[in-house]
Motif scaffolding. Structure first.
Motif, PDB file in Angstrom:
ATOM      1  N   GLY A  28       0.773  -1.476   0.008  1.00 37.02           N
ATOM      2  CA  GLY A  28       0.019  -0.101   0.002  1.00 37.02           C
ATOM      3  C   GLY A  28       0.873   1.273  -0.147  1.00 37.02           C
ATOM      4  N   ASN A  29       2.065   1.248   0.506  1.00 36.86           N
ATOM      5  CA  ASN A  29       2.999   2.499   0.543  1.00 36.86           C
ATOM      6  C   ASN A  29       3.386   2.852  -0.869  1.00 36.86           C
ATOM      7  OD1 ASN A  29       3.157   0.787   3.301  1.00 36.86           O
ATOM      8  ND2 ASN A  29       3.999   2.725   3.896  1.00 36.86           N
ATOM      9  N   GLN A 228      -6.442   5.294   4.438  1.00 36.67           N
ATOM     10  CA  GLN A 228      -5.037   4.850   3.981  1.00 36.67           C
ATOM     11  C   GLN A 228      -4.149   4.834   5.365  1.00 36.67           C
ATOM     12  OE1 GLN A 228      -3.673   3.853   1.558  1.00 36.67           O
ATOM     13  NE2 GLN A 228      -1.475   4.172   2.040  1.00 36.67           N
ATOM     14  N   SER A 232      -2.637   1.050   6.368  1.00 35.82           N
ATOM     15  CA  SER A 232      -1.146   1.279   6.066  1.00 35.82           C
ATOM     16  C   SER A 232      -0.565   0.968   7.081  1.00 35.82           C
ATOM     17  CB  SER A 232      -0.966   2.618   5.433  1.00 35.82           C
ATOM     18  OG  SER A 232       0.607   2.516   4.993  1.00 35.82           O
ATOM     19  N   SER A 268       6.017   5.999   3.001  1.00 35.12           N
ATOM     20  CA  SER A 268       5.143   6.359   2.052  1.00 35.12           C
ATOM     21  C   SER A 268       5.335   7.688   1.149  1.00 35.12           C
ATOM     22  CB  SER A 268       3.563   6.588   2.724  1.00 35.12           C
ATOM     23  OG  SER A 268       3.115   5.133   3.357  1.00 35.12           O
TER      24      SER A 268
END
Length: 497
Positions: A28-29, A228, A232, A268
């Motif tokens: 996801g990052n 997010q 995350s 991120s």
């Protein structure tokens, strides 16, 4: 303490921190964050950092402290923290995270497939002439559905993760993360440095941090920011609880969580610095770059990134580096998820070798449908990704069961060198309940399916990939099972210890 017992806890604070970072820093990052930062710029980043402290860190503090106190897996620790009647909640958290584990090995497999593609582009320059968006879209469709190589890579990822873990936490999880996390951060920094060195690269950096005040009044930006952050950092997954169960007696709760939470966000940011400048570097104009980023292309990683890097001098090599980093990021989260599964079976008094074998068989079998069908993968991601909000609310519930002040004093502050202000922690434990419930309602009200509840014939639309019916059905099955077998679960995971 025996050697075996010693091997079942981290040897140092850095072992815990690196495991926490490995759990949090995932695909996801490198995939979702750059897309959202591209759509909403600095406005999103400000809100995303705000929710790190309002939603994610308070829940992670609560999770970590529960695991540290009871030194068991999710079901056992949660039952002892919330009370016998609520063992089923710990069961739901476990199943929710396992639901993600079963398909997360497929994400790692995809990453390895693109490492292979990028390597072929380096070795055979003639392939660069074929490289265009239709080619990449076909490649993506090929590996995401009905591809036996993807299935084989899924099996390999599970077996490799279990092999890395079966020796125990100190010789397995801790050793792996000492190599994996520094290497991963180095690779992302390398890609970022090259992206910024391109002619128009710095424009992407300026764009990424630009603030559009009007976006603060856009509810979707707020929703994207909190989801997010929640997904995350791993807040509510039970993974931080599992990691903490192997921590030393006097482990510093607050310091570890602040480092892992802030570290995840910085990773991120670095990934965003790698992607956004690359878009500006290859676009024919700034307007085209901005138009592309604002489109929020969800296929950015798999169907665009290879194209971006191929247009930068020696970018094919950079593509290899990026996808190696992507695969490593996915794997670093996968091993924490698989450790949760192993821990669940060791809580049932299986020795670690047998627990590892059962975990391998379970993850390979349950992950097969996602490896073979993108529709099944998308459904599971849809159901259990949203389920993490329920899991987060259950953690908040456990805190309320103990009394917020009492929980903070006994669970969090006892061995913490840094103390989060009590008034702030209390505020988050109350405000996160309406936040979580609102997010679930909002997500289900968006109409991602043409028939969210019933199909055209009036039948319950459970087989639709993105329907609300499929979410509610799968959640209900798990919750009902947990409630019906609540006493049995408590006996198996707590009473016989």
């Amino acid at each position: 303490m025996t050697n075996q017992e010693n091997n079942q806890q981290f040897s140092s604070r850095w072992g815990v921190i690196l495991a926490s970072l490995g759990m949090a820093i995932g695909a996801g990052n490198l995939w979702r964050f750059p897309r959202l930062a591209g759509q909403y710029g600095g406005t999103f980043i400000i809100l995303w950092f705000m929710f790190l402290f309002i939603w994610s860190i308070p829940i992670l503090l609560s999770e970590f402290s529960i695991g540290k106190k009871f030194k068991r897996g999710v079901i056992s620790s949660f039952a002892q923290a919330a009370g016998k009647k609520y063992t089923w909640m710990g069961f739901f958290i476990t199943i929710c995270t396992l639901g993600i584990t079963f398909y997360y090995s497929v994400v790692t497999a995809w990453g390895l497939s693109y490492v292979g593609l990028s390597t072929n582009l380096v070795l055979d320059n003639s392939l660069l002439e074929q490289l265009n968006q239709p080619f990449l879209e076909n490649y993506w469709k090929n590996i995401s559905t009905g591809n036996l190589r993807t299935v084989s890579l899924h099996i390999f990822c599970v077996l490799f993760a279990v092999f890395m873990l079966y020796k125990g936490v100190q010789q397995g999880l801790e050793k792996v993360n000492k190599i994996l996390i520094p290497s991963l951060l180095f690779l992302i920094l390398l890609v970022s440095a090259v992206a910024l060195s391109t002619e128009n690269g710095p424009k992407g950096l300026v764009y990424m941090f630009s603030i559009d005040v009007d976006l603060f009044f856009n509810s979707k930006v707020w929703i994207e920011a909190v989801t997010q952050s929640a997904w995350s950092t791993g807040a509510g997954w039970g993974l931080m609880l599992t990691i903490a169960s192997y921590s030393r007696e006097k482990e510093d709760v607050t310091f570890n969580i602040l480092i892992s939470g802030i570290g995840n966000n910085l990773a991120s940011i670095i990934a965003g610095v790698a992607i956004l400048p690359s878009v500006f570097a290859i676009a024919s104009s700034d307007a085209q770059a901005i138009e592309f980023l604002k489109s929020g292309n969800t296929a950015l990683t798999f169907t665009i990134i290879p194209l971006l890097f191929a247009k930068i001098p020696n970018g094919e090599l950079l593509g290899v580096v990026f996808f190696v980093a992507f695969a490593m990021a996915a794997f670093s989260s996968l091993i924490s998820m698989i450790e949760l599964c192993i821990r669940t079976f060791t809580d049932l008094k299986f020795n670690r070798n047998k627990a590892s074998l059962i975990t391998a068989i379970l993850c390979i079998a349950m992950g097969f449908p996602s490896a073979y069908s993108i529709d099944f993968f998308s459904n599971q991601d849809w159901v259990w990704g949203l389920g993490l909000l329920i899991s987060g609310l259950f953690i908040v519930f456990a805190v309320h069961r103990n009394g917020i002040q009492q929980f903070k004093d006994d669970f969090i502050d006892k061995d913490s060198s840094i103390k989060v202000p009590t008034v702030f922690y209390k505020f988050t434990m109350f405000i996160n309940i309406p936040i979580g419930l609102f997010l679930i309602w909002w997500w289900m009200s968006q109409g991602y399916s043409a028939n969210p509840w019933f199909d055209e014939n009036g039948n319950w639309n459970v087989m639709d990939v993105y329907s609300n019916a499929t979410i509610v059905t799968q959640w209900t099955v798990v919750i009902l099972f947990g409630i019906i077998f609540n006493k049995w679960l408590y006996h198996k995971f707590v009473d016989h210890e």
